[in-house]
Design an enzyme around this catalytic site. Structure first.
Site, PDB file in Angstrom:
ATOM      1  N   HIS A   1       2.658   7.809 -10.299  1.00  0.00           N
ATOM      2  CA  HIS A   1       2.438   6.865 -11.415  1.00  0.00           C
ATOM      3  C   HIS A   1       3.360   7.304 -12.562  1.00  0.00           C
ATOM      4  O   HIS A   1       4.570   7.415 -12.369  1.00  0.00           O
ATOM      5  CB  HIS A   1       0.946   6.897 -11.749  1.00  0.00           C
TER       6      HIS A   1
ATOM      7  N   HIS B   1       7.432  -0.039  -5.830  1.00  0.00           N
ATOM      8  CA  HIS B   1       6.318  -0.412  -6.690  1.00  0.00           C
ATOM      9  C   HIS B   1       5.294  -1.170  -5.858  1.00  0.00           C
ATOM     10  O   HIS B   1       5.673  -1.935  -4.976  1.00  0.00           O
ATOM     11  CB  HIS B   1       6.806  -1.306  -7.843  1.00  0.00           C
TER      12      HIS B   1
ATOM     13  N   ASP C   1      10.551   3.851 -14.223  1.00  0.00           N
ATOM     14  CA  ASP C   1      10.743   5.290 -14.400  1.00  0.00           C
ATOM     15  C   ASP C   1      12.118   5.767 -13.989  1.00  0.00           C
ATOM     16  O   ASP C   1      12.490   6.913 -14.253  1.00  0.00           O
ATOM     17  CB  ASP C   1       9.686   6.056 -13.581  1.00  0.00           C
TER      18      ASP C   1
HETATM   19  N1  CMC Z   1      11.287   6.148  -1.398  1.00  0.00           N
HETATM   20  C1  CMC Z   1      11.344   5.984  -0.063  1.00  0.00           C
HETATM   21  N2  CMC Z   1      10.503   5.218   0.656  1.00  0.00           N
HETATM   22  C2  CMC Z   1       9.532   4.599  -0.031  1.00  0.00           C
HETATM   23  C3  CMC Z   1       9.399   4.716  -1.434  1.00  0.00           C
HETATM   24  C4  CMC Z   1      10.323   5.518  -2.107  1.00  0.00           C
HETATM   25  N3  CMC Z   1      10.243   5.664  -3.435  1.00  0.00           N
HETATM   26  N4  CMC Z   1       8.344   3.980  -1.838  1.00  0.00           N
HETATM   27  C5  CMC Z   1       7.825   3.416  -0.740  1.00  0.00           C
HETATM   28  N5  CMC Z   1       8.545   3.784   0.354  1.00  0.00           N
HETATM   29  C6  CMC Z   1       8.340   3.342   1.732  1.00  0.00           C
HETATM   30  C7  CMC Z   1       7.073   3.971   2.306  1.00  0.00           C
HETATM   31  O1  CMC Z   1       7.357   5.196   2.949  1.00  0.00           O
HETATM   32  C8  CMC Z   1       6.647   2.890   3.278  1.00  0.00           C
HETATM   33  O2  CMC Z   1       7.478   2.954   4.417  1.00  0.00           O
HETATM   34  P1  CMC Z   1       6.888   2.604   5.888  1.00  0.00           P
HETATM   35  O3  CMC Z   1       6.520   1.155   5.815  1.00  0.00           O
HETATM   36  O4  CMC Z   1       7.995   2.913   6.823  1.00  0.00           O
HETATM   37  O5  CMC Z   1       5.691   3.488   6.046  1.00  0.00           O
HETATM   38  C9  CMC Z   1       6.997   1.580   2.556  1.00  0.00           C
HETATM   39  O6  CMC Z   1       8.086   1.933   1.693  1.00  0.00           O
HETATM   40  C10 CMC Z   1       5.856   0.999   1.739  1.00  0.00           C
HETATM   41  O7  CMC Z   1       5.445   1.987   0.803  1.00  0.00           O
HETATM   42  P2  CMC Z   1       3.959   2.256   0.350  1.00  0.00           P
HETATM   43  O8  CMC Z   1       3.773   3.723   0.134  1.00  0.00           O
HETATM   44  O9  CMC Z   1       2.998   1.550   1.262  1.00  0.00           O
HETATM   45  O10 CMC Z   1       3.944   1.508  -1.049  1.00  0.00           O
HETATM   46  P3  CMC Z   1       2.825   1.619  -2.160  1.00  0.00           P
HETATM   47  O11 CMC Z   1       2.700   0.282  -2.774  1.00  0.00           O
HETATM   48  O12 CMC Z   1       1.580   2.226  -1.625  1.00  0.00           O
HETATM   49  O13 CMC Z   1       3.429   2.680  -3.197  1.00  0.00           O
HETATM   50  C11 CMC Z   1       4.598   3.606  -4.985  1.00  0.00           C
HETATM   51  C12 CMC Z   1       4.037   2.336  -4.386  1.00  0.00           C
HETATM   52  C13 CMC Z   1       5.144   3.322  -6.373  1.00  0.00           C
HETATM   53  C14 CMC Z   1       3.474   4.660  -5.121  1.00  0.00           C
HETATM   54  C15 CMC Z   1       5.726   4.155  -4.059  1.00  0.00           C
HETATM   55  O14 CMC Z   1       6.766   3.196  -3.955  1.00  0.00           O
HETATM   56  C16 CMC Z   1       6.290   5.481  -4.539  1.00  0.00           C
HETATM   57  O15 CMC Z   1       5.700   6.518  -4.227  1.00  0.00           O
HETATM   58  N6  CMC Z   1       7.418   5.490  -5.327  1.00  0.00           N
HETATM   59  C17 CMC Z   1       7.973   6.719  -5.858  1.00  0.00           C
HETATM   60  C18 CMC Z   1       7.169   7.147  -7.085  1.00  0.00           C
HETATM   61  C19 CMC Z   1       7.442   6.262  -8.286  1.00  0.00           C
HETATM   62  O16 CMC Z   1       8.574   5.969  -8.625  1.00  0.00           O
HETATM   63  N7  CMC Z   1       6.341   5.868  -8.972  1.00  0.00           N
HETATM   64  C20 CMC Z   1       6.437   5.060 -10.200  1.00  0.00           C
HETATM   65  C21 CMC Z   1       5.904   3.698  -9.999  1.00  0.00           C
HETATM   66  S1  CMC Z   1       6.309   2.552 -11.319  1.00  0.00           S
HETATM   67  C22 CMC Z   1       5.640   3.126 -12.772  1.00  0.00           C
HETATM   68  C23 CMC Z   1       4.221   3.568 -12.713  1.00  0.00           C
HETATM   69  O17 CMC Z   1       3.364   3.032 -12.017  1.00  0.00           O
HETATM   70  O18 CMC Z   1       3.931   4.510 -13.433  1.00  0.00           O
END
Ligand code: CMC
Length: 435
Positions: free
Chosen positions: A268, A307, A363
């Site tokens: 987050h 996201h 971010d």
């Molecule tokens: N890098 C590489 N792969 C990713 C990333 C990433 N940053 N984010 C998601 N994926 C992949 C994930 O491994 C999955 O792949 P597969 O379908 O093969 O298993 C697919 O994309 C879907 O991801 P998810 O984890 O189901 O997506 P989510 O909606 O649960 O997670 C998230 C959203 C923001 C937690 C995630 O994208 C992430 O961890 N990003 C990096 C951390 C980040 O930048 N967070 C800030 C978010 S925006 C501001 C805020 O909220 O504060």
């Protein structure tokens, strides 16, 4: 439409049920009538991580993730960032409308007057170790505020609520600046009433021996824009925590501290700090390709990418990129920017990221700007929390005034052991008996 409904057929019983639609949605509680017999508890929906469950009706922020749209109270984020100050936007979030000139004058004056913190709160901050993470200091100090303002527990009194909201919006920069100065062993700086919200924050952060810190107006405005972009983002993890804790009628300081804790996680608000760690690890533009390969092999995540809701470019990231250019004209270019740009270019063309609709989020670039402005990475999430307080409090207020809301209490699907019994004395009691 009066006729809007869906029909569900339960093939276990061959019974059909008509569920009314409200704005296109069913009420999860309507599923409970679907039973196999009188002893059946009734059907529930199972939705870990709330992938498809609306927990509230809200008029604060509109977000269309497929089309990259973000609006506060109906106003596009781009227009607010271009034409307003953070305090105007905070007023908008909290009151539903942009302030008139008189309302704004009043609001700015009141916020300015509440910037001071009690001297004992400074002593409280003094108790932290010199290398305590500023986000930990902020979270704990916000929680401690409830002991300074015990009347805050009276959450049903609207006027009283307004007073605590004012205090929180006003004191967040002061606490954040003190958390920063504590880590450097520098004395805390009194706020200056006649400075703007961000100018005063910069003064409290960076004043040394001069009577008053002279902030660069371009940087002060850039910080103000970043604050606007971070002010609210509908039902994200920390806002959901704010609402959940607030739903038990805990006071707003306790709820805000809990929201700060949720924000601190690297998935987050903590992601902005992690982006800088990642860019430092990559080291140079030449290493970007290999780093992306390593991510695609499942060895970590590209921080600042992806996201839950945006499946298109995050509109805030676009504004931040523009703001970065303004900042770098003053501070000089942050060399990390070249690595970030190359990373973005490669990722946006790569099938792995395209297929999963992974775009830079808010971010990705914010940390690079903050670093160029002189903030250390540990402060980045604190900088996110300061403006987000306005959004959290707007959502908290809305939750308290919503007659449909009650204490937040999700259901579970129990998958543990069936009933069993303790036979004989437990090991603990046997140990006591043999002593
Ligand atoms: N890098 C590489 N792969 C990713 C990333 C990433 N940053 N984010 C998601 N994926 C992949 C994930 O491994 C999955 O792949 P597969 O379908 O093969 O298993 C697919 O994309 C879907 O991801 P998810 O984890 O189901 O997506 P989510 O909606 O649960 O997670 C998230 C959203 C923001 C937690 C995630 O994208 C992430 O961890 N990003 C990096 C951390 C980040 O930048 N967070 C800030 C978010 S925006 C501001 C805020 O909220 O504060």
């Amino acid at each position: 439409m009066a006729n809007d409904k869906v029909t569900l057929t339960d093939h276990r019983t061959q019974k059909s049920y008509e569920l009314p639609l409200n704005d296109g949605h069913i009420r999860a509680a309507d599923l409970r009538q679907i039973k196999t017999g009188p002893d059946d508890f009734g059907m529930m929906s199972y939705d870990p991580a709330f992938m498809n469950t609306a927990s509230c009706k809200s008029a604060v922020t509109y977000l269309d993730g497929e089309n990259g749209i973000l609006r506060y109270r109906g106003y596009p984020i781009e227009e607010l960032a271009e034409n307003c100050t953070f305090l105007e936007v905070a007023y908008l979030l909290l009151n539903g409308e942009l302030p008139s000139q008189n309302e704004l004058k009043d609001w700015v004056e009141q916020v300015s007057q509440h910037r001071l913190v009690h001297e004992n709160l400074k002593k409280f901050i003094d108790g932290f170790h010199y290398d305590a993470h500023p986000m930990g200091i902020l979270t704990s100090t916000v929680a401690a505020l409830s002991t300074f303002y015990p009347e805050a527990h009276n959450i049903k009194d609207k006027l009283n609520r307004k007073q605590q909201i004012l205090r929180l919006v006003a004191k967040m920069p002061t606490i954040a600046a003190y958390a920063f100065r504590h880590s450097l062993g520098l004395p805390y700086v009194f706020p200056e009433n006649d400075l703007s919200y961000t100018e005063n924050f910069m003064h409290m952060l960076w004043k040394r021996t001069e009577p008053r810190y002279q902030s660069n107006p371009v940087l002060a405005r850039a910080l103000d824009v970043l604050f606007i972009l971070h002010a609210d983002h509908e039902q994200n993890a920390s806002t959901s925590v704010m609402r959940a804790v607030g739903s038990s009628h805990a006071d707003p300081y306790a709820a805000t501290a809990a929201a700060c804790a949720a924000l601190s996680g690297p998935l987050h608000g903590g992601a902005n700090e992690e982006v800088l760690v990642m860019l430092a690890q990559i080291g140079s533009v030449d290493n970007v390709k290999d780093y992306v390969k390593h991510i695609k092999e499942g060895k970590g995540k590209l921080m600042g990418f992806g996201h839950r809701v945006y499946k298109n470019y995050d509109p805030r990231a676009r504004i931040i990129k523009r703001t970065a250019e303004e900042v770098f004209k003053v501070t000089g270019r942050n060399p990390k920017l070249d690595i970030a740009l190359e990373l973005e270019k490669i990722a946006l063309e790569d099938e792995y990221f395209v297929k999963r609709k992974l775009y830079p989020n808010v971010d990705f670039y914010s940390g690079i700007i903050y670093q160029a402005m002189g903030f250390k990475p540990e402060m980045f999430t604190v900088l996110f929390a300061i403006p987000r307080v306005a959004g959290w409090l707007a959502q908290w207020q809305e939750m308290l005034e919503d007659p449909e809301q009650k204490i937040a209490r999700p259901r579970q699907i129990y998958i543990g052991k069936e009933l069993r019994h303790v036979t004989g004395k437990s090991a603990g009691l046997r140990a006591v008996a043999s002593d």
